[in-house]
Write a protein that holds these residues in place. Structure first.
Motif, short mmCIF file in Angstrom:
data_model
loop_
_atom_site.label_atom_id
_atom_site.label_comp_id
_atom_site.label_asym_id
_atom_site.label_seq_id
_atom_site.Cartn_x
_atom_site.Cartn_y
_atom_site.Cartn_z
N LEU A 108 13.85 23.87 -38.47
CA LEU A 108 14.11 22.46 -38.16
C LEU A 108 12.96 21.85 -37.38
O LEU A 108 12.64 20.66 -37.56
N GLU A 112 10.76 18.62 -38.37
CA GLU A 112 10.52 17.53 -37.42
C GLU A 112 9.03 17.19 -37.35
O GLU A 112 8.64 16.01 -37.37
N ARG A 117 13.01 15.13 -43.91
CA ARG A 117 14.45 15.14 -43.66
C ARG A 117 14.95 16.57 -43.57
O ARG A 117 14.46 17.45 -44.29
N SER A 118 15.96 16.81 -42.75
CA SER A 118 16.49 18.16 -42.63
C SER A 118 18.01 18.13 -42.54
O SER A 118 18.60 17.15 -42.08
N SER A 120 21.20 20.88 -41.37
CA SER A 120 21.57 22.16 -40.80
C SER A 120 22.88 22.62 -41.42
O SER A 120 23.86 21.87 -41.44
N TYR A 187 20.47 21.28 -30.72
CA TYR A 187 19.37 20.94 -31.61
C TYR A 187 19.62 21.49 -33.01
O TYR A 187 19.40 20.81 -34.02
N GLY A 190 23.06 19.79 -34.51
CA GLY A 190 22.90 18.37 -34.80
C GLY A 190 24.21 17.61 -34.71
O GLY A 190 25.24 18.15 -34.29
N ASP A 191 24.18 16.36 -35.13
CA ASP A 191 25.39 15.52 -35.09
C ASP A 191 26.22 15.62 -36.36
O ASP A 191 27.41 15.31 -36.36
N ARG A 192 25.58 16.04 -37.48
CA ARG A 192 26.29 16.05 -38.76
C ARG A 192 25.96 17.34 -39.53
O ARG A 192 25.30 17.32 -40.57
N PRO A 193 26.41 18.46 -39.01
CA PRO A 193 26.14 19.73 -39.70
C PRO A 193 26.96 19.87 -40.97
O PRO A 193 28.02 19.25 -41.11
#
Length: 401
Positions: A108, A112, A117-118, A120, A187, A190-193
């Protein structure tokens, strides 16, 4: 697109499904994974390029590393990701990161740095913070006895991840001009795995802090024929019980093989033993037992009386989809969770602990081999989604327009 992982065969197999589906939808996909021979052969068999990273996962796993060496191994994994993924991700639109936490953190970070785009992804939900259950403890870092507040345990989990992986991650990030990460777990998650598991086998309960995308398990129809010796053995008598522990090292492996064979025989059944990374071997020369290497589990599990295994997410899902009753003998990590799911769903039995005896395994088999468990396993098989890899591939293509 680049899909990156570091882990066992169970971590690789879903990526095979995703890469093939991406290719069918017109996208180029390559997989960054350990250089193990069976990994390379599996990817080559479906025409997906392998970008090797780090040392052999099998050698690392079977070497019985001490828990105290975890920070050192994490540093090695992160550095390997920085080196291999940086080159492999050039020109990619999306990087999909999965596998053990330090490897995912390294991948990741590369995305970055490159402005790629990534996403998780995890193949089991136990690494996703949730008020509905406690976290897994890291080897050598048990939680304080008596602490049951889940918020406190998740805070301790985050601190442990920082202690184990933070220094190595931030040292490598500094080397390519990235700022330090204060919370390694946050990290990586993330917010939307994405959660690549079957919603029926592994239902996710919504939380206020995470917007989890559950795609379904990433499965690929396996058309490989069974080895001739396996076909002959299956045809020679009643359906056998399959015994295999996948990528688990099982350092007392010969005794495990003996115990398993005796327990299956105690149920009046033949037995098919998979060597796996533990190198399980024949215990005698009787013709009611066959020891095999690589085999197509999708084809095999539909023809056995039950599946005895370690409780990896992939094996659990494949056996459930085949309608095979299961006995899970969990060894580590998320495997006790999958054992519990098998028992809760009534499709088999969860063995108590990682070291079976003939009596304990025979008793668990007695539960799994009942007509009721078989009927329930058959019913559950019809609920398992088969489109998870396609769902994920379409989401990735939508993300890049």
């Amino acid at each position: 697109m680049l899909v990156s992982t570091y882990g066992s065969r169970g971590d690789l197999e879903p990526l095979v499904g995703l890469a093939v589906r991406l290719r069918e939808l017109g996208a180029e996909a390559r997989v960054c994974a350990p250089p193990d021979e069976d990994f390379a052969q599996r990817l080559a068999g479906v025409g997906v390029p392998l970008v090797p990273v780090g040392r052999s996962a099998r050698a690392l796993t079977t070497g019985a590393p001490a828990p105290s060496s975890l920070p050192q191994r994490a540093a090695e994994l992160i550095a390997g990701q920085f080196e291999a993924v940086t080159a492999a991700a050039e020109g990619c639109d999306v990087l999909v990161a999965t596998g053990v936490m330090p490897a995912a953190a390294g991948a990741l970070s590369v995305a970055e740095k490159l402005g790629v785009r990534s996403v998780s992804v995890t193949f089991q939900q136990l690494t996703l913070p949730s008020p509905h259950r406690p976290p897994l403890a890291y080897p050598g870092r048990p939680f304080p006895p008596g602490v049951t507040d889940r918020r406190v345990l998740w805070d301790l989990d985050a601190r442990n991840a920082n202690a184990l992986f933070g220094e190595a991650l931030n040292t490598n990030r500094a080397s390519i001009g990235l700022p330090p990460v204060d919370d390694v777990r946050a990290y990586v998650v993330g917010d939307r795995p994405w959660l690549a598991t079957d919603p029926f086998l592994d239902p996710w309960r919504k939380t206020p802090d995470l917007d989890v995308v559950q795609t379904g398990a990433w499965l690929l129809p396996d058309e490989r024929p069974l080895p001739a010796e396996v076909e002959a053995f299956l045809d020679a008598g009643t359906p056998p019980v399959y015994v295999g522990f996948g990528s688990m090292p099982l350092h007392a492996s010969r005794d495990v093989a003996r115990v398993a064979v005796e327990a299956v025989r105690a149920q009046g059944r033949r037995v098919l033993v998979s060597r796996g990374w533990a190198g399980l071997a024949p215990v005698d020369d009787r013709d009611d037992c066959l020891v095999v290497g690589e085999a197509n589990h999708q084809a095999l599990f539909g023809r056995v009386a039950a599946v005895v295994h370690h409780g990896g997410a992939g094996t659990t899902t494949t056996a459930a989809r085949a309608g095979a009753p299961q006995v899970v003998v969990p060894q580590a990590a998320d495997q006790p969770y999958w054992a519990g799911r098998v028992a809760d769903l009534g499709i088999g039995a969860a063995h108590d602990g990682p070291t079976p005896t003939v009596a304990s395994l025979s008793a668990a088999l007695g539960t799994a081999l009942t007509p009721g468990a078989r009927a329930r396993a058959t019913a559950v098989a019809g609920t398992i989604r088969t489109d998870g890899a396609t769902v994920a591939a379409r989401l990735l293509l939508d993300a890049v327009g």
